[in-house]
Design a protein around this motif. Structure first.
Motif, PDB file in Angstrom:
ATOM      1  N   ASP A  85       9.785   6.069  13.917  1.00  0.00           N
ATOM      2  CA  ASP A  85      10.837   6.813  14.631  1.00  0.00           C
ATOM      3  C   ASP A  85      12.081   6.944  13.748  1.00  0.00           C
ATOM      4  O   ASP A  85      12.687   8.008  13.662  1.00  0.00           O
ATOM      5  N   ALA A  86      12.436   5.843  13.095  1.00  0.00           N
ATOM      6  CA  ALA A  86      13.632   5.874  12.239  1.00  0.00           C
ATOM      7  C   ALA A  86      13.408   6.843  11.062  1.00  0.00           C
ATOM      8  O   ALA A  86      14.301   7.615  10.686  1.00  0.00           O
ATOM      9  N   TYR A  87      12.203   6.808  10.512  1.00  0.00           N
ATOM     10  CA  TYR A  87      11.872   7.693   9.378  1.00  0.00           C
ATOM     11  C   TYR A  87      11.991   9.161   9.802  1.00  0.00           C
ATOM     12  O   TYR A  87      12.624   9.975   9.136  1.00  0.00           O
ATOM     13  N   TRP A  96       6.287   9.331  -8.945  1.00  0.00           N
ATOM     14  CA  TRP A  96       7.528   9.260  -9.738  1.00  0.00           C
ATOM     15  C   TRP A  96       8.183   7.895  -9.562  1.00  0.00           C
ATOM     16  O   TRP A  96       8.576   7.239 -10.515  1.00  0.00           O
ATOM     17  N   ARG A  97       8.241   7.487  -8.282  1.00  0.00           N
ATOM     18  CA  ARG A  97       8.912   6.216  -7.986  1.00  0.00           C
ATOM     19  C   ARG A  97       8.148   5.027  -8.560  1.00  0.00           C
ATOM     20  O   ARG A  97       8.735   4.088  -9.099  1.00  0.00           O
ATOM     21  N   GLU A  98       6.834   5.090  -8.443  1.00  0.00           N
ATOM     22  CA  GLU A  98       6.016   3.993  -9.000  1.00  0.00           C
ATOM     23  C   GLU A  98       6.255   3.878 -10.502  1.00  0.00           C
ATOM     24  O   GLU A  98       6.363   2.786 -11.052  1.00  0.00           O
ATOM     25  N   MET A  99       6.349   5.049 -11.161  1.00  0.00           N
ATOM     26  CA  MET A  99       6.545   5.069 -12.610  1.00  0.00           C
ATOM     27  C   MET A  99       7.951   4.587 -12.983  1.00  0.00           C
ATOM     28  O   MET A  99       8.113   3.700 -13.805  1.00  0.00           O
ATOM     29  N   ILE A 100       8.965   5.145 -12.316  1.00  0.00           N
ATOM     30  CA  ILE A 100      10.350   4.895 -12.758  1.00  0.00           C
ATOM     31  C   ILE A 100      10.783   3.463 -12.436  1.00  0.00           C
ATOM     32  O   ILE A 100      11.593   2.881 -13.148  1.00  0.00           O
ATOM     33  N   GLU A 101      10.211   2.880 -11.366  1.00  0.00           N
ATOM     34  CA  GLU A 101      10.640   1.527 -10.980  1.00  0.00           C
ATOM     35  C   GLU A 101       9.755   0.438 -11.592  1.00  0.00           C
ATOM     36  O   GLU A 101       9.931  -0.738 -11.306  1.00  0.00           O
ATOM     37  N   ASP A 102       8.824   0.849 -12.425  1.00  0.00           N
ATOM     38  CA  ASP A 102       7.980  -0.127 -13.121  1.00  0.00           C
ATOM     39  C   ASP A 102       8.783  -0.691 -14.293  1.00  0.00           C
ATOM     40  O   ASP A 102       9.167   0.052 -15.205  1.00  0.00           O
ATOM     41  N   VAL A 127       1.627  10.201   6.662  1.00  0.00           N
ATOM     42  CA  VAL A 127       1.068  10.026   5.313  1.00  0.00           C
ATOM     43  C   VAL A 127       2.183  10.045   4.265  1.00  0.00           C
ATOM     44  O   VAL A 127       2.121   9.313   3.267  1.00  0.00           O
ATOM     45  N   CYS A 128       3.229  10.840   4.483  1.00  0.00           N
ATOM     46  CA  CYS A 128       4.387  10.804   3.570  1.00  0.00           C
ATOM     47  C   CYS A 128       4.949   9.383   3.537  1.00  0.00           C
ATOM     48  O   CYS A 128       5.255   8.842   2.470  1.00  0.00           O
ATOM     49  N   TYR A 129       5.088   8.789   4.705  1.00  0.00           N
ATOM     50  CA  TYR A 129       5.598   7.419   4.804  1.00  0.00           C
ATOM     51  C   TYR A 129       4.653   6.453   4.079  1.00  0.00           C
ATOM     52  O   TYR A 129       5.066   5.616   3.284  1.00  0.00           O
ATOM     53  N   LEU A 130       3.371   6.618   4.388  1.00  0.00           N
ATOM     54  CA  LEU A 130       2.356   5.723   3.809  1.00  0.00           C
ATOM     55  C   LEU A 130       2.384   5.763   2.276  1.00  0.00           C
ATOM     56  O   LEU A 130       2.369   4.722   1.612  1.00  0.00           O
ATOM     57  N   LEU A 131       2.412   6.978   1.724  1.00  0.00           N
ATOM     58  CA  LEU A 131       2.380   7.095   0.265  1.00  0.00           C
ATOM     59  C   LEU A 131       3.612   6.444  -0.346  1.00  0.00           C
ATOM     60  O   LEU A 131       3.528   5.745  -1.355  1.00  0.00           O
ATOM     61  N   ASP A 132       4.749   6.650   0.285  1.00  0.00           N
ATOM     62  CA  ASP A 132       5.992   6.132  -0.276  1.00  0.00           C
ATOM     63  C   ASP A 132       6.109   4.616  -0.100  1.00  0.00           C
ATOM     64  O   ASP A 132       6.466   3.893  -1.029  1.00  0.00           O
ATOM     65  N   HIS A 133       5.811   4.126   1.110  1.00  0.00           N
ATOM     66  CA  HIS A 133       6.049   2.706   1.403  1.00  0.00           C
ATOM     67  C   HIS A 133       4.851   1.813   1.110  1.00  0.00           C
ATOM     68  O   HIS A 133       4.976   0.598   1.084  1.00  0.00           O
ATOM     69  N   GLY A 134       3.691   2.387   1.003  1.00  0.00           N
ATOM     70  CA  GLY A 134       2.518   1.577   0.679  1.00  0.00           C
ATOM     71  C   GLY A 134       1.734   1.113   1.897  1.00  0.00           C
ATOM     72  O   GLY A 134       0.636   0.589   1.771  1.00  0.00           O
ATOM     73  N   GLY A 135       2.282   1.256   3.108  1.00  0.00           N
ATOM     74  CA  GLY A 135       1.574   0.844   4.321  1.00  0.00           C
ATOM     75  C   GLY A 135       1.961   1.739   5.477  1.00  0.00           C
ATOM     76  O   GLY A 135       2.921   2.519   5.381  1.00  0.00           O
TER      77      GLY A 135
END
Ligand code: ACO
Length: 426
Positions: free
Chosen positions: A101-103, A394-400, A85-93
Motif C-alpha cells: 500500500d505504501a509503495y 542498475w542498482r545491483e551493479m552500482i551498489e556492489d 513485480v516492480c516491487y519484487l524486482l527492486d526489493h528482492g521479496g
C-alpha cells in the motif's frame, strides 16, 4: 571453492576458481587470468561470458525456465500484478499488504510529468519515433530531478527508482500522443497502473474513456512478462553506462535506445509488419519460411530465435495464451497467420536444428495491435515493461562494493608499426 585446471595455449597449466550459481550453473572465474598469464579471452557476442553475478533473474534457456527473484513467471502472471513485480524486482521479496500500500501510494503521488518535459517532447519533429521521444524525455528527467552526487546513496536511489516507475506510463503515453498532435492527458493513478496508462494513451482530454478489462489484463501480463531478462543487450547497456557513474537517467536512456534495434526490442514492431506483409501477399506463410531458410537472403523470421532460449521461450507461450483468449473467438487474421507460421516452422528441420522458436515478441505485437496501438509504439511498450528490470539491475551493479567500470579489451588485428608519410610523398 572448486578449481579448474586449463592449459593456456601451449604454455602454462593454470588453476582457475569455478563459481557455482544457486541452480548449479558453473563459470570459470578468469579475473586473474591476464595478471598471471598475460592472456585475455576473446568472446564476440559474449556467448560464453557471464558479465556479472546477479540475484535478480534466473533463466535456463535449455529448459525454458524464467524466474524473477525465484518466483516462476507463469505463477506471477496468473496471480500477481505488474506493480507487485516492480516491487519484487527492486526489493528482492514480495511486499506485505502494508508495504505494498505504501509503495503504491508513493507511485500515485509521482505519476505526472513536469510541464517543461511535456513541452519539449511536444516540440519534436512529428515523424520522430516514439523511442526517440522516450529516450530523450528520460534523459531530460535527469535535469528536473538530479540524483545526489553519491551513487551509493541507497535512499536517494530508492526515491529515483520510485519516481521512474511512477512517471514511465506518462512518458510512454506522451511519446505516442505528442507525435499525433494530441493533448496531454492528466494521470489517473487511482485507475491502476495499466488502466491509467491506457487512459493516458487513448483517453480524450478531460473526458471519460471506456477502458476494457480484457485489455487491462493483457497489458498487465505483457508488462510483467517483459519486466526483466537477465543480462540482455539493453540491460547490459544500462549496466555499462551506469558503471561510469553517468547517472541513473542517462543509463536508462541508453537502455531505451539500445532496446530500439530490430534484433532486440524493435523486433515486436517488425513482427506485425511481417505478418501484414504475409497477409498482403495472399497469406502464403510457406513463401516467407522459404525466404528465411534461403542462406543467400538476409530475411529472418521476426519474433523467432533467441540467444538464450533454444527450446522454447516461456514468455512466448504465456503471451500466446493471452492472444488466443483475447482474439480467437472474434477471429483475427494476424493471429491466424501467426499460429500457422509457428506450426509450420516448428515442423521444419531448419528451425528445429537451429533451436529457432517464437520468442517474446512474436505474439505481443498482435495483442498490442488489437488494443489499438500503432506498430511504431510497440517497442516503447516493451520499454515500459522492462523499466523495473533495468532499475533493479542498475542498482545491483552500482551498489556492489566490488563494482568496477566496465571496459572490455579487443585483440588488435590492424597494421604493425609504420612511419608517417608526408602528403607530398604519398
Ligand atoms: N529466421 C531465420 N533464421 C534464423 C533466425 C530467424 N529469426 N534466427 C536465427 N536464424 C539462423 C541464423 O541464420 C543462423 O543460421 P546459420 O547457422 O545457418 O548461419 C542460426 O539460426 C543462428 O543464428 P544467430 O544469429 O547466430 O543466433 P543468435 O543467437 O546470435 O541470434 C537473434 C539471436 C538475434 C534473436 C536471432 O534469432 C534473430 O535475428 N531473430 C530475429 C529477430 C528477433 O526476433 N529478435 C528478438 C529477440 S528477443 C528480444 O530481444 C526481446
Amino acid at each position: 571453492m572448486d578449481r579448474e585446471t586449463i592449459q593456456a595455449g601451449d604454455g602454462d597449466i593454470i588453476n582457475l576458481p569455478v563459481v557455482t550459481g544457486t541452480e548449479g550453473e558453473q563459470a570459470l572465474d578468469i579475473t586473474r587470468l591476464r595478471g598471471t598469464t598475460g592472456l585475455v579471452t576473446l568472446d564476440p557476442g559474449y556467448g560464453n561470458t557471464a558479465e556479472a553475478t546477479s540475484a535478480i533473474t534466473y533463466i535456463n534457456g535449455e529448459e525454458g525456465i524464467l524466474r524473477y527473484r525465484g518466483y516462476p513467471v507463469d505463477q506471477l502472471v496468473r496471480e500477481s500484478s505488474f506493480l507487485e513485480v516492480c516491487y519484487l524486482l527492486d526489493h528482492g521479496g514480495l511486499p506485505s499488504r502494508s508495504e505494498f500500500d505504501a509503495y503504491k501510494s508513493g507511485i500515485r503521488g509521482l505519476a505526472d510529468l513536469p510541464a517543461g518535459i511535456v513541452e519539449v517532447i511536444r516540440s519534436f519533429p512529428v515523424d520522430s519515433h516514439p523511442m526517440q521521444r522516450l529516450a530523450s524525455a528520460m534523459a531530460l528527467l535527469g535535469s528536473y530531478f538530479p540524483v545526489g552526487s553519491d551513487p551509493l546513496d541507497s535512499e536517494a536511489n530508492q526515491s529515483s527508482i520510485i519516481r521512474l516507475i511512477a512517471a514511465m506510463p506518462a512518458l510512454t503515453a506522451w511519446s505516442f500522443r505528442s507525435g499525433r498532435g494530441m493533448a496531454y492527458v492528466e494521470p489517473r493513478p487511482d485507475l491502476g497502473y495499466s488502466a491509467n496508462f491506457l487512459n493516458m494513451t487513448f483517453g480524450p482530454e478531460g473526458e471519460g474513456f471506456e477502458i476494457l478489462q480484457p485489455h487491462v489484463r493483457a497489458m498487465e501480463a505483457l508488462l510483467l512478462l517483459h519486466a526483466d531478462h537477465g543480462q540482455n543487450l539493453s540491460t547490459s547497456a544500462v549496466r555499462l553506462v551506469g558503471s561510469s557513474r553517468a547517472g541513473l537517467y542517462s543509463a536508462i536512456s541508453a537502455g531505451i535506445l539500445a532496446l530500439s534495434g530490430s534484433l532486440h526490442g524493435g523486433a515486436n514492431q517488425r513482427v506485425v509488419e511481417m505478418l501484414e506483409d504475409i497477409r498482403a501477399a495472399g497469406g502464403d506463410t510457406r513463401l516467407f519460411l522459404e525466404k528465411a531458410k534461403d542462406r543467400s537472403d538476409p530475411f529472418r523470421l521476426m519474433g523467432f530465435g533467441h540467444r538464450v532460449y533454444k527450446n522454447f521461450d516461456p514468455r512466448a507461450q504465456l503471451i500466446k495464451e493471452h492472444a488466443r483468449e483475447l482474439l480467437e473467438a472474434q477471429g483475427n487474421p494476424l493471429l491466424e497467420i501467426a499460429m500457422r507460421l509457428e506450426a509450420e516452422a516448428l515442423a521444419d528441420d531448419f528451425f528445429l536444428k537451429r533451436g529457432i522458436y517464437p520468442n517474446v515478441d512474436f505474439y505481443s505485437g498482435i495483442i498490442y495491435r488489437a488494443i489499438g496501438f500503432p506498430s511504431e509504439m510497440f517497442t516503447a511498450l516493451f520499454a515500459l515493461g522492462r523499466l523495473p528490470g533495468w532499475l533493479a539491475q542498475w542498482r545491483e551493479m552500482i551498489e556492489d562494493p566490488k563494482a568496477r567500470i566496465k571496459r572490455p579489451r579487443s585483440i588488435y588485428t590492424g597494421y604493425g608499426k609504420r612511419d608517417y608519410v608526408p602528403v607530398a610523398d604519398r
